[in-house]
Design a protein around this motif. Structure first.
Motif, PDB file in Angstrom:
ATOM      1  N   MET A 135       0.847  -1.189   0.000  1.00 46.34           N
ATOM      2  CA  MET A 135       0.000   0.000   0.000  1.00 46.34           C
ATOM      3  C   MET A 135       0.883   1.240   0.000  1.00 46.34           C
ATOM      4  O   MET A 135       1.806   1.342   0.813  1.00 46.34           O
ATOM      5  CB  MET A 135      -0.910   0.064   1.246  1.00 46.34           C
ATOM      6  N   VAL A 141      -2.994   0.783  -4.213  1.00 51.61           N
ATOM      7  CA  VAL A 141      -2.530  -0.606  -4.257  1.00 51.61           C
ATOM      8  C   VAL A 141      -2.285  -0.948  -5.718  1.00 51.61           C
ATOM      9  O   VAL A 141      -2.917  -0.360  -6.605  1.00 51.61           O
ATOM     10  CB  VAL A 141      -3.556  -1.582  -3.649  1.00 51.61           C
ATOM     11  N   LEU A 186      -2.336  -8.131   2.153  1.00 54.67           N
ATOM     12  CA  LEU A 186      -1.655  -6.844   2.072  1.00 54.67           C
ATOM     13  C   LEU A 186      -0.541  -6.771   3.107  1.00 54.67           C
ATOM     14  O   LEU A 186      -0.712  -7.216   4.249  1.00 54.67           O
ATOM     15  CB  LEU A 186      -2.639  -5.699   2.283  1.00 54.67           C
ATOM     16  N   VAL A 200      -7.852   3.954   5.967  1.00 58.35           N
ATOM     17  CA  VAL A 200      -8.335   2.783   5.219  1.00 58.35           C
ATOM     18  C   VAL A 200      -9.205   1.903   6.107  1.00 58.35           C
ATOM     19  O   VAL A 200     -10.315   1.499   5.721  1.00 58.35           O
ATOM     20  CB  VAL A 200      -7.145   1.981   4.658  1.00 58.35           C
ATOM     21  N   ALA A 213      -6.951   1.078  -1.328  1.00 50.08           N
ATOM     22  CA  ALA A 213      -6.605   0.033  -0.345  1.00 50.08           C
ATOM     23  C   ALA A 213      -7.819  -0.381   0.476  1.00 50.08           C
ATOM     24  O   ALA A 213      -7.859  -1.487   1.018  1.00 50.08           O
ATOM     25  CB  ALA A 213      -5.500   0.521   0.590  1.00 50.08           C
ATOM     26  N   TRP A 225      -4.224  -8.697   6.455  1.00 49.39           N
ATOM     27  CA  TRP A 225      -3.308  -7.571   6.563  1.00 49.39           C
ATOM     28  C   TRP A 225      -2.144  -7.982   7.451  1.00 49.39           C
ATOM     29  O   TRP A 225      -2.376  -8.413   8.593  1.00 49.39           O
ATOM     30  CB  TRP A 225      -4.000  -6.364   7.173  1.00 49.39           C
TER      31      TRP A 225
END
Ligand code: 6PG
Length: 239
Positions: A135, A141, A186, A200, A213, A225
């Motif tokens: 990110m 992204v 991510l 986000v 993102a 994540w």
């Protein structure tokens, strides 16, 4: 469904995310016989790829059954230091037994229109199983930047895109292709990402998503994540 893993340092994030990727790849290969993976570009994921190449971490992966694609590419030749393909080749492909034909790079040397056309043909219609993303500190992204035309109603699974930072000309997977993956993973580290990551997660919590993102979560599966403490420092109650 978002799953957030916060680890003390970027090194811890690299190891944990590499282990998660190896596990996911092996599970998909065991279930389907093959796995379609899209790699992230930029600098953060290099450490994850290097860990993935370590036998004790990624040794369970049968790379002969993994087709590797890219989330995006800069329109530069594959030997260029800015090439996402070059980064992945140095950090991963040169260190594992992956057949060259399993690596489907975006032909950065051809220019965006032709590279996107060829990449769409190579991608085919089958969904990706696992998409890795970094990110940017603006919340982008792949090469899906806030406000970019590539974000809205893309006409194809991969499209040309313009980045606000050089190399400006890119090709990127489109939002629907990323969201159709079973797992979107991510990797975000560093204090410079903390404010945007809070934004986000706030958007994802509220359901009013605008930042790229915030919009890329898997529609049908998991959104994982892997974040270090510095990037997670402002998350507080939004996560
Ligand atoms: C690229 C990447 C891009 C990257 C983010 C984060 O081609 O630059 O695909 O989306 O993941 O910009 O980059 P860093 O990991 O270098 O912060």
């Amino acid at each position: 469904m978002d799953r957030l893993t916060v680890l003390p340092s970027p090194t811890d994030v690299a190891l944990a995310s590499a282990r998660a990727v190896a596990g996911a790849l092996s599970a998909v290969v065991a279930e389907k016989g093959r796995c379609r993976l899209a790699l992230a570009g930029g600098s953060t994921p290099r450490a994850t790829y290097e860990q993935l190449a370590v036998p004790d971490v990624g040794g369970s992966v049968d790379w002969t059954s993994v087709d590797v694609f890219f989330g995006d590419e800069r329109m530069v030749p594959p030997e260029d230091v800015a090439s996402n393909y070059r980064m992945a080749r140095e950090a991963l492909f040169e260190r594992v037994q992956i057949p060259p034909g399993n690596v489907h790079r975006i032909s950065g040397e051809l220019g965006a229109e032709e590279a996107a056309r060829r990449y769409v043909a190579e991608l085919g219609a089958e969904p990706l199983d696992l998409v890795l993303l970094g990110m940017g500190d603006d919340g982008h992204v792949a090469s899906l930047f806030p406000g970019s035309r590539a974000l809205e109603a893309p006409h194809a699974p991969a499209v040309p895109s313009e980045a606000p930072v050089p190399p400006h000309s890119r090709v990127t997977l489109s939002l629907p292709v990323i969201k159709s993956a079973s797992v979107v993973l991510l990797i975000v580290t560093g204090p410079g990402k903390a404010a945007r990551l809070r934004e986000v997660f706030g958007e994802r919590r509220s359901g009013k998503v605008a930042l790229p993102a915030a919009r890329v979560g898997s529609v049908t599966g998991e959104t994982d994540w892997f974040v270090d403490a510095a990037a997670a420092a402002l998350l507080g109650e939004v996560a």
